[in-house]
Write an enzyme that holds these catalytic residues in place. Structure first.
Site, short mmCIF file in Angstrom:
data_model
loop_
_atom_site.label_atom_id
_atom_site.label_comp_id
_atom_site.label_asym_id
_atom_site.label_seq_id
_atom_site.Cartn_x
_atom_site.Cartn_y
_atom_site.Cartn_z
N PHE A 149 0.87 -1.16 0.11
CA PHE A 149 -0.02 0.06 -0.14
C PHE A 149 1.02 1.06 0.16
O PHE A 149 0.26 2.29 -0.44
CB PHE A 149 -1.03 -0.07 1.11
CG PHE A 149 -0.27 0.57 2.27
CD1 PHE A 149 0.06 1.81 2.86
CD2 PHE A 149 0.03 -0.44 3.54
CE1 PHE A 149 0.54 2.11 3.95
CE2 PHE A 149 0.58 -0.15 4.54
CZ PHE A 149 1.03 1.08 4.88
N LYS A 173 -1.14 -6.66 -10.04
CA LYS A 173 -1.87 -6.56 -9.13
C LYS A 173 -1.97 -5.68 -7.70
O LYS A 173 -1.08 -5.61 -6.85
CB LYS A 173 -2.04 -7.83 -7.99
CG LYS A 173 -3.50 -8.35 -7.58
CD LYS A 173 -3.76 -7.60 -6.37
CE LYS A 173 -3.20 -8.08 -5.07
NZ LYS A 173 -3.57 -6.93 -4.08
N GLU A 176 -5.19 -3.52 -2.50
CA GLU A 176 -6.61 -3.44 -2.55
C GLU A 176 -6.86 -2.07 -1.64
O GLU A 176 -7.78 -1.60 -1.60
CB GLU A 176 -7.30 -4.61 -1.90
CG GLU A 176 -6.79 -5.08 -0.59
CD GLU A 176 -5.67 -5.95 -0.51
OE1 GLU A 176 -4.77 -5.87 -1.42
OE2 GLU A 176 -5.95 -6.87 0.17
N CYS A 281 9.61 1.48 3.66
CA CYS A 281 10.48 0.36 4.12
C CYS A 281 11.80 0.70 4.34
O CYS A 281 12.82 0.02 4.96
CB CYS A 281 10.63 -0.67 3.13
SG CYS A 281 11.35 -0.08 1.80
N GLU A 382 8.58 -4.26 13.38
CA GLU A 382 8.38 -3.27 12.42
C GLU A 382 6.95 -2.54 12.88
O GLU A 382 6.15 -3.36 12.78
CB GLU A 382 7.95 -3.95 10.93
CG GLU A 382 7.67 -2.71 9.96
CD GLU A 382 7.74 -3.23 8.49
OE1 GLU A 382 7.19 -4.36 8.35
OE2 GLU A 382 8.39 -2.42 7.58
P1 NAD Z 1 0.89 -6.77 2.64
O1 NAD Z 1 1.84 -7.92 2.88
O2 NAD Z 1 -0.03 -6.87 3.76
O3 NAD Z 1 0.19 -6.89 1.36
C1 NAD Z 1 1.02 -6.81 -0.09
C2 NAD Z 1 0.26 -7.49 -0.96
O4 NAD Z 1 0.10 -8.84 -0.65
C3 NAD Z 1 -0.97 -6.77 -1.12
O5 NAD Z 1 -1.46 -6.58 -2.84
C4 NAD Z 1 -2.18 -7.86 -0.68
O6 NAD Z 1 -3.06 -7.94 -1.42
C5 NAD Z 1 -1.30 -9.23 -0.65
N1 NAD Z 1 -1.51 -10.01 0.46
C6 NAD Z 1 -1.43 -9.55 1.70
N2 NAD Z 1 -1.67 -10.86 2.80
C7 NAD Z 1 -1.72 -11.68 1.71
C8 NAD Z 1 -1.97 -13.17 2.11
N3 NAD Z 1 -1.99 -13.64 3.32
N4 NAD Z 1 -1.73 -13.96 1.05
C9 NAD Z 1 -1.85 -13.51 -0.21
N5 NAD Z 1 -1.74 -12.17 -0.55
C10 NAD Z 1 -1.76 -11.36 0.47
O7 NAD Z 1 1.90 -5.53 2.86
P2 NAD Z 1 1.38 -3.76 3.35
O8 NAD Z 1 0.91 -3.70 4.46
O9 NAD Z 1 0.42 -3.39 1.87
O10 NAD Z 1 2.64 -3.11 2.81
C11 NAD Z 1 3.52 -2.75 3.83
C12 NAD Z 1 4.66 -3.78 3.99
O11 NAD Z 1 5.37 -3.44 2.90
C13 NAD Z 1 5.59 -3.13 5.23
O12 NAD Z 1 5.95 -4.34 5.63
C14 NAD Z 1 6.80 -2.66 4.42
O13 NAD Z 1 7.98 -2.64 4.98
C15 NAD Z 1 6.79 -3.54 3.12
N6 NAD Z 1 7.43 -2.80 1.97
C16 NAD Z 1 8.89 -3.00 1.73
C17 NAD Z 1 9.57 -2.67 0.63
C18 NAD Z 1 10.82 -3.33 0.24
O14 NAD Z 1 11.55 -2.44 -0.71
N7 NAD Z 1 11.34 -4.21 0.79
C19 NAD Z 1 9.12 -1.67 -0.04
C20 NAD Z 1 7.81 -0.97 0.22
C21 NAD Z 1 6.77 -1.75 1.16
#
Ligand code: NAD
Length: 482
Positions: A149, A173, A176, A281, A382
């Site tokens: 997000f 994708k 959401e 991140c 985190e």
């Molecule tokens: P998230 O893992 O909740 O969601 C990311 C994606 O995965 C979304 O599109 C979501 O629909 C999908 N998703 C979530 N849970 C799922 C599941 N159980 N099964 C299948 N798909 C699933 O992450 P978020 O909260 O949207 O984003 C924030 C996180 O992203 C933080 O932890 C941040 O550190 C990390 N991030 C990392 C980087 C990097 O470069 N390492 C960059 C940006 C964000």
């Protein structure tokens, strides 16, 4: 109220979905849209379209493919301000932060246009008498990205332009929680006249993701999100034999040496911890005072944090916006409670902040904990919000140990005026993106993006030169013509 649609085979279509999710404006706390949680069948349609488009696209000369990107860049520039404003509305960051993000997104398009240099292989004549060998880079098929997000515009574009310019076809994708930004970006894609099926977008949640992970015709996945999800993605792609790069969460340590120039460093320290409301991140999370800089650092940092202007990121002069959702706000507040319960001292309390005109917004003010010890939850997990854990260590060695012991290894930063200390830090710290006298070590599109340890699963990182390898297979041809 905007009801979002998928973009499949060059057309906007209503998704087949049993469920719809709400899209919120975090600054006002109001619902602004509905996003379909597309069924597996929608992913199948997108994969079919991408597969159908693949062979013609793959046979299109790389320079011609790059010309589509040149055209796309112009369309994205034309929509720049609109994209930035939609992004603020659904994600919450400030307009300047959002403009920075959109700029970084476009820089990936620019870097990807170098495909004719980046995709070349190599050759050697007479590897044995009369036998020649070439290594050629070829596209592979259908790829996809699953996005988080916090950077709704930029993150999918760490991958998309490279995949496509290398001759693959693609499925995005979006998260959401923030589906509107990519929707506007896809309007720009639509205007460019890419062949049908080359770039597709399917909105959705877990069902859509899991179908992507297990679809036999998707050859590779780029994922960015929380580490728990990143592990799931990595494992599933391992099972199904896909290429995968899975970028996870972070807990970044920022060390300040006694010789650091505190006044000059303060603006970048504050941006590190509170920029994008800490939802980055690369954000600093633990501020580590090395030696006797502790009291002075604490005083200056807390004063600067207290002065930050929090509000609706679309308004002039706002320095920090809300967090993305009510649910996430509650999660961050839970971490503040945990910090108090475990004995840390709350010296700047961002709970109960009031923002004039926006009583329902998802706001948390700048927060600082003092007296944090390594075993506390707020020093280890985190938080992804504007909450700073202040710690003190005796020397650089102790600071480096903290970084080494962390489950994560995304970024680490050091403030110092001593070159030897800086070199030692860069040499020894177990993290992949390092800032020296910088609080956000964000690689530009021509350098790789990705972490170490629990922050990254895979081997090829986002953008940089390596990404051209992720999206191509090296075919070796050995020939003898006698
Ligand atoms: P998230 O893992 O909740 O969601 C990311 C994606 O995965 C979304 O599109 C979501 O629909 C999908 N998703 C979530 N849970 C799922 C599941 N159980 N099964 C299948 N798909 C699933 O992450 P978020 O909260 O949207 O984003 C924030 C996180 O992203 C933080 O932890 C941040 O550190 C990390 N991030 C990392 C980087 C990097 O470069 N390492 C960059 C940006 C964000």
């Amino acid at each position: 109220m905007k009801k979002l649609r998928n973009y499949i085979n060059g057309e906007w279509t209503d998704a087949e979905a049993k469920e719809f999710g709400d899209v919120w404006c975090p600054a006002t706390g109001e619902k602004i849209g509905e996003v379909p949680y597309s069924s597996a069948a929608e992913i199948d349609k997108a994969v079919d379209a991408a597969k159908e488009a693949y062979w013609d696209w793959r046979c299109t000369p790389p320079l011609t493919r790059a010309r589509y990107l040149f055209r796309l860049k112009e369309h994205l520039e034309g929509a720049f301000e609109e994209i930035a404003r939609i992004l603020v509305t659904e994600e919450g960051k400030t307009l300047d932060e959002s403009r920075g993000e959109v700029r970084r997104m476009i820089e990936n398009v620019e870097h990807a246009t170098g495909v004719t240099t980046m995709m070349t292989g190599y050759n050697l004549e007479d590897i044995a008498h009369g036998i020649d060998c070439t290594a050629e880079r070829q596209p592979i098929g259908v790829f996809g990205v699953i996005a988080p997000f916090n950077f709704p515009a930029m993150v999918p574009w760490w991958f998309l332009p490279y995949a496509v310019v290398c001759g693959n076809t693609y499925i995005v994708k979006p998260s959401e929680q923030v589906p509107m930004t990519q929707t506007r970006i896809f309007e720009a894609i639509d205007e460019c006249g890419f062949p049908e099926g080359v770039i597709n977008m399917v909105h959705g949640s877990r069902d859509a993701v899991n179908r992507m992970l297990y679809h036999p015709d998707i050859k590779g996945i780029s994922f960015v999100g929380q580490s728990s999800t990143a592990r799931h993605v990595y494992k599933a792609c391992g099972e199904t034999g896909k290429r995968v790069q899975s970028l996870g969460g972070a807990k970044n340590f920022v060390l300040v040496m006694p010789d650091a120039e505190l006044d000059r460093s303060m603006p970048s320290l504050i941006t590190s911890f509170y920029g994008c409301a800490g939802e980055r991140c690369l954000s600093g999370s633990v501020l580590v005072a090395v030696g006797d800089v502790y009291d002075e650092l604490k005083g200056k940092f807390v004063n600067a944090a207290r002065a930050l202007k929090v509000g609706n990121g679309l308004e002039e002069g706002i320095q920090m916006g809300p967090v993305v959702s009510r649910k996430h706000m509650e999660k961050v507040l839970g971490y503040i409670e945990k910090g108090i319960q475990e004995g840390a001292k709350l010296i700047l309390d961002g709970r109960n902040i009031k923002v004039d005109g926006y009583p329902k917004g998802f706001y948390i003010g700048p927060t600082v904990f003092d007296g944090v010890t390594p075993e506390m939850t707020i020093a280890r997990e985190e938080i992804f919000g504007p909450v700073v854990a202040l710690m003190r260590v005796k020397n650089l060695d102790e600071g480096l140990k903290l970084i080494e012991n962390s489950e994560y290894g995304n970024a680490a930063c050091l403030y110092t005026t001593n070159g030897k200390t800086a070199r030692e830090f860069k040499y020894r710290a177990v993290a992949s993106m390092m800032g020296i006298n910088l609080g956000i070590a964000a690689p530009m599109s021509f350098f790789p993006f990705g972490g170490a340890k629990g922050s990254f699963f895979g081997d090829t990182k986002g953008h940089g030169r390596e990404i051209f390898h992720f999206f191509t297979d090296t075919k070796v041809v050995i020939q003898r013509w006698t």
